[in-house]
Design a protein around this motif. Structure first.
Motif, PDB file in Angstrom:
ATOM      1  N   TYR A  54      39.341  35.964  47.092  1.00  0.00           N
ATOM      2  CA  TYR A  54      39.751  35.620  48.460  1.00  0.00           C
ATOM      3  C   TYR A  54      38.576  35.013  49.219  1.00  0.00           C
ATOM      4  O   TYR A  54      37.403  35.154  48.841  1.00  0.00           O
ATOM      5  CB  TYR A  54      40.263  36.863  49.195  1.00  0.00           C
ATOM      6  CG  TYR A  54      39.215  37.935  49.419  1.00  0.00           C
ATOM      7  CD1 TYR A  54      38.491  37.991  50.613  1.00  0.00           C
ATOM      8  CD2 TYR A  54      38.949  38.895  48.438  1.00  0.00           C
ATOM      9  CE1 TYR A  54      37.530  38.979  50.811  1.00  0.00           C
ATOM     10  CE2 TYR A  54      37.986  39.870  48.633  1.00  0.00           C
ATOM     11  CZ  TYR A  54      37.287  39.907  49.820  1.00  0.00           C
ATOM     12  OH  TYR A  54      36.325  40.871  50.025  1.00  0.00           O
ATOM     13  N   LYS A  55      38.923  34.330  50.301  1.00  0.00           N
ATOM     14  CA  LYS A  55      37.926  33.713  51.167  1.00  0.00           C
ATOM     15  C   LYS A  55      37.681  34.622  52.353  1.00  0.00           C
ATOM     16  O   LYS A  55      38.613  34.996  53.073  1.00  0.00           O
ATOM     17  CB  LYS A  55      38.412  32.342  51.632  1.00  0.00           C
ATOM     18  CG  LYS A  55      37.357  31.511  52.342  1.00  0.00           C
ATOM     19  CD  LYS A  55      37.902  30.116  52.650  1.00  0.00           C
ATOM     20  CE  LYS A  55      36.825  29.221  53.237  1.00  0.00           C
ATOM     21  NZ  LYS A  55      37.345  27.856  53.511  1.00  0.00           N
ATOM     22  N   GLY A  56      36.417  34.991  52.577  1.00  0.00           N
ATOM     23  CA  GLY A  56      36.064  35.888  53.670  1.00  0.00           C
ATOM     24  C   GLY A  56      35.967  35.175  55.003  1.00  0.00           C
ATOM     25  O   GLY A  56      36.011  33.936  55.087  1.00  0.00           O
ATOM     26  N   ASP A  57      35.823  35.948  56.067  1.00  0.00           N
ATOM     27  CA  ASP A  57      35.673  35.382  57.406  1.00  0.00           C
ATOM     28  C   ASP A  57      34.412  34.536  57.534  1.00  0.00           C
ATOM     29  O   ASP A  57      34.298  33.704  58.445  1.00  0.00           O
ATOM     30  CB  ASP A  57      35.642  36.507  58.456  1.00  0.00           C
ATOM     31  CG  ASP A  57      36.975  37.243  58.541  1.00  0.00           C
ATOM     32  OD1 ASP A  57      38.001  36.636  58.166  1.00  0.00           O
ATOM     33  OD2 ASP A  57      36.973  38.417  58.961  1.00  0.00           O
ATOM     34  N   ASP A  58      33.469  34.747  56.626  1.00  0.00           N
ATOM     35  CA  ASP A  58      32.222  33.980  56.631  1.00  0.00           C
ATOM     36  C   ASP A  58      32.322  32.699  55.798  1.00  0.00           C
ATOM     37  O   ASP A  58      31.316  32.036  55.526  1.00  0.00           O
ATOM     38  CB  ASP A  58      31.073  34.841  56.109  1.00  0.00           C
ATOM     39  CG  ASP A  58      31.362  35.414  54.714  1.00  0.00           C
ATOM     40  OD1 ASP A  58      32.461  35.149  54.171  1.00  0.00           O
ATOM     41  OD2 ASP A  58      30.501  36.140  54.179  1.00  0.00           O
ATOM     42  N   TYR A  61      33.452  33.033  49.231  1.00  0.00           N
ATOM     43  CA  TYR A  61      34.502  33.535  48.349  1.00  0.00           C
ATOM     44  C   TYR A  61      34.041  34.822  47.671  1.00  0.00           C
ATOM     45  O   TYR A  61      32.896  34.926  47.223  1.00  0.00           O
ATOM     46  CB  TYR A  61      34.868  32.487  47.303  1.00  0.00           C
ATOM     47  CG  TYR A  61      35.743  31.394  47.869  1.00  0.00           C
ATOM     48  CD1 TYR A  61      37.122  31.510  47.849  1.00  0.00           C
ATOM     49  CD2 TYR A  61      35.184  30.263  48.448  1.00  0.00           C
ATOM     50  CE1 TYR A  61      37.938  30.520  48.383  1.00  0.00           C
ATOM     51  CE2 TYR A  61      35.981  29.262  48.981  1.00  0.00           C
ATOM     52  CZ  TYR A  61      37.356  29.403  48.943  1.00  0.00           C
ATOM     53  OH  TYR A  61      38.152  28.418  49.480  1.00  0.00           O
ATOM     54  N   TYR A  62      34.973  35.766  47.584  1.00  0.00           N
ATOM     55  CA  TYR A  62      34.678  37.076  47.002  1.00  0.00           C
ATOM     56  C   TYR A  62      35.739  37.426  45.963  1.00  0.00           C
ATOM     57  O   TYR A  62      36.899  37.008  46.060  1.00  0.00           O
ATOM     58  CB  TYR A  62      34.638  38.146  48.095  1.00  0.00           C
ATOM     59  CG  TYR A  62      33.554  37.923  49.114  1.00  0.00           C
ATOM     60  CD1 TYR A  62      32.269  38.433  48.917  1.00  0.00           C
ATOM     61  CD2 TYR A  62      33.791  37.182  50.265  1.00  0.00           C
ATOM     62  CE1 TYR A  62      31.260  38.221  49.839  1.00  0.00           C
ATOM     63  CE2 TYR A  62      32.790  36.952  51.197  1.00  0.00           C
ATOM     64  CZ  TYR A  62      31.531  37.479  50.979  1.00  0.00           C
ATOM     65  OH  TYR A  62      30.534  37.254  51.896  1.00  0.00           O
ATOM     66  N   LYS A  64      37.370  40.841  44.258  1.00  0.00           N
ATOM     67  CA  LYS A  64      37.475  42.301  44.321  1.00  0.00           C
ATOM     68  C   LYS A  64      38.060  42.802  43.010  1.00  0.00           C
ATOM     69  O   LYS A  64      39.154  42.416  42.607  1.00  0.00           O
ATOM     70  CB  LYS A  64      38.363  42.728  45.494  1.00  0.00           C
ATOM     71  CG  LYS A  64      38.470  44.231  45.674  1.00  0.00           C
ATOM     72  CD  LYS A  64      39.250  44.586  46.926  1.00  0.00           C
ATOM     73  CE  LYS A  64      39.459  46.090  47.052  1.00  0.00           C
ATOM     74  NZ  LYS A  64      38.186  46.828  47.061  1.00  0.00           N
ATOM     75  N   THR A  69      33.192  44.595  44.922  1.00  0.00           N
ATOM     76  CA  THR A  69      33.403  43.268  45.483  1.00  0.00           C
ATOM     77  C   THR A  69      32.153  42.432  45.234  1.00  0.00           C
ATOM     78  O   THR A  69      31.040  42.868  45.503  1.00  0.00           O
ATOM     79  CB  THR A  69      33.693  43.335  46.984  1.00  0.00           C
ATOM     80  OG1 THR A  69      34.881  44.123  47.193  1.00  0.00           O
ATOM     81  CG2 THR A  69      33.920  41.940  47.560  1.00  0.00           C
ATOM     82  N   ASP A  71      30.302  38.453  45.490  1.00  0.00           N
ATOM     83  CA  ASP A  71      30.291  37.102  46.048  1.00  0.00           C
ATOM     84  C   ASP A  71      30.315  36.105  44.883  1.00  0.00           C
ATOM     85  O   ASP A  71      29.400  36.073  44.060  1.00  0.00           O
ATOM     86  CB  ASP A  71      29.029  36.897  46.895  1.00  0.00           C
ATOM     87  CG  ASP A  71      29.033  35.573  47.659  1.00  0.00           C
ATOM     88  OD1 ASP A  71      29.633  34.595  47.165  1.00  0.00           O
ATOM     89  OD2 ASP A  71      28.420  35.518  48.744  1.00  0.00           O
TER      90      ASP A  71
END
Length: 249
Positions: A54-58, A61-62, A64, A69, A71
């Motif tokens: 998924y793409k984080g708020d920053d 991409y991470y 899990k 989790t 990067d």
């Protein structure tokens, strides 16, 4: 052709349709199906990939996996539409296996049972059947237990000559040497073949192959390859558009 394939896997070849089931739902259904097969004893638990990318708020991409989790921004080559998902190849595959590592000796004449290698995968098809290893029925049967070839499986060359592919749609009894990998998938197989043929994947497999005398992109690398996954209906529209455009090239 290369440009068309790259546009296709970046979500730029056909329009997105809001009525399509998103790729996230497709991934969840695949996972549920694998868990059902595990419960029935038809699949090993290790073959169920507990991975969400998924793409984080920053804007990084991470991935899990269980409680961990990581990067993985460096592994993501481009942006994809919102309804798409990044996933590991293993998470959408029913089978990822290579051919025989210690192939039996061939027969001097055509027995009707063929062992192919990477040189026999050319131009999106199985080729050069005058240059194969002929096997006895018993040797073919033993080797085919490994790859268990079925119509719709994707053949991908992963040792020596890298990255050529085709979809198997014959009734001819083939088995394979190690240089060919056999992949069956829960997604639209021709879309996955388009991914394999794209400049993105061709660069991935060539840049990460290992070895000296014969370079290879091996099963553990193949399983971990990251694939851009559209909704299922969009996969079919993409392949149809590619086929249409290739008719006029």
């Amino acid at each position: 052709k290369k440009s068309i394939l790259q546009e296709a896997i970046q979500g730029r070849l056909v329009a997105q349709d809001n009525s399509d089931e998103p790729a996230s739902a497709l991934l969840q259904r695949i996972k549920e199906e694998k868990l059902r097969l595990v419960k029935e004893g038809k699949l090993k638990k290790k073959d169920v990939v507990d991975s969400v990318i998924y793409k984080g708020d920053d804007n990084r991409y991470y991935e899990k996996k269980g409680k961990d989790t990581t990067d993985i921004t460096d592994e993501i080559p481009f942006e994809i539409p919102e309804s798409w998902e990044w996933c590991r190849l293993k998470s959408i595959a029913k089978k990822i296996v290579d051919g025989d590592h210690n192939p039996p000796h061939g027969l001097p004449c055509n027995s009707g049972y063929y062992m192919l290698s990477s040189k026999n995968i050319n131009n999106d098809s199985i080729d050069k059947l005058d240059d194969v290893r002929y096997l006895s029925f018993s040797d073919w049967k033993m080797c085919n237990e490994r790859t268990n070839l079925h119509k719709g499986d994707i053949l991908l060359t992963t040792v020596a000559t890298l990255g050529r592919s085709c979809v198997y749609n014959d009734d001819i009894p083939y088995c394979f040497q190690r240089s060919v990998s056999v992949i069956s998938t829960y997604i639209y197989n021709y879309y996955l073949k388009c991914c394999f043929d794209s400049p993105y994947f061709q660069s991935l497999i060539n840049n990460n192959s290992i070895g000296t005398a014969q370079r290879g992109f091996y099963l553990n690398q193949l399983e971990k390859s990251i694939i851009p996954l559209p909704p299922y209906e969009e996969q079919k529209r993409i392949v149809a558009k590619i086929e249409l455009l290739q008719q006029v090239l």
